[in-house]
Structure formats: structure tokens, C-alpha cells
Scaffold this motif. Structure first.
Motif, PDB file in Angstrom:
ATOM      1  N   GLY A 100       0.815  -1.215   0.000  1.00  0.00           N
ATOM      2  CA  GLY A 100       0.000   0.000   0.000  1.00  0.00           C
ATOM      3  C   GLY A 100       0.846   1.262   0.000  1.00  0.00           C
ATOM      4  N   LEU A 101       1.923   1.268   0.791  1.00  0.00           N
ATOM      5  CA  LEU A 101       2.805   2.442   0.818  1.00  0.00           C
ATOM      6  C   LEU A 101       3.497   2.646  -0.522  1.00  0.00           C
ATOM      7  N   ALA A 102       3.940   1.555  -1.134  1.00  0.00           N
ATOM      8  CA  ALA A 102       4.596   1.654  -2.446  1.00  0.00           C
ATOM      9  C   ALA A 102       3.620   2.161  -3.507  1.00  0.00           C
ATOM     10  N   LEU A 103       2.394   1.664  -3.465  1.00  0.00           N
ATOM     11  CA  LEU A 103       1.386   2.117  -4.425  1.00  0.00           C
ATOM     12  C   LEU A 103       1.071   3.598  -4.224  1.00  0.00           C
ATOM     13  N   LEU A 134       1.485   6.446  -7.073  1.00  0.00           N
ATOM     14  CA  LEU A 134       0.358   7.256  -7.527  1.00  0.00           C
ATOM     15  C   LEU A 134       0.583   8.750  -7.298  1.00  0.00           C
ATOM     16  N   GLN A 135       1.371   9.081  -6.272  1.00  0.00           N
ATOM     17  CA  GLN A 135       1.657  10.481  -5.984  1.00  0.00           C
ATOM     18  C   GLN A 135       2.943  10.971  -6.644  1.00  0.00           C
TER      19      GLN A 135
END
Length: 78
Positions: free
Chosen positions: A63-66, A70-71
Motif C-alpha cells: 500500500g505504501l509503495a502504491l 500514484l503520488q
């Protein structure tokens, strides 16, 4: 980090004072006294804590990598 992540938190730059305050449930702890000894967290130092469940950190890391992707942030999740 898994289970007891105190050393990992120190290695990421979380202060020993903040970790000890967390272990004693104080609001000046790194998780505002809510995580206790098992669930340290400090977003400022990009330390997203441990998990007592074997492999429980994998979904958090994904989740952190995604979120970084995305940002548009050029970061490595480890």
C-alpha cells in the motif's frame, strides 16, 4: 519489522525518548500512546511499524509503495 521493532525504529531515526514514551502509553510517544510496545509508528521518519502477524507487513508495504507511485514520489519501500 515484525513483532518487537524497537531496534528498527531507532535505526530509522525515531528517538529513544519517543519510543520509551510510547511504551509507557504517554501522548508524547511516537504513536501518541496508542500503539504501545508492539505497534510503533512514526510517519515523520517513514517508520510504519511492526506487526505481530508473520507476513503482516507485506500488505502495508504494498500500500505504501502504491501510494508513492500514484503520488509521483521516487521512493523505495523496504
Amino acid at each position: 519489522a515484525t513483532y518487537r521493532e524497537h531496534g528498527h525504529a531507532l535505526a530509522r531515526g525515531v528517538s529513544a525518548r519517543s519510543i520509551m514514551a510510547e511504551m509507557f502509553g504517554r501522548v508524547d510517544g511516537c504513536s501518541r500512546g496508542r500503539g504501545g510496545s508492539l505497534h510503533l509508528f512514526d510517519a515523520e521518519h517513514r517508520f510504519y511499524g511492526g506487526n505481530a502477524i508473520v507476513g503482516g507487513g507485506l500488505p502495508v508495504a504494498v500500500g505504501l509503495a502504491l501510494a508513492d507511485r500514484l503520488q509521483g514520489r521516487d521512493r523505495v519501500t523496504r
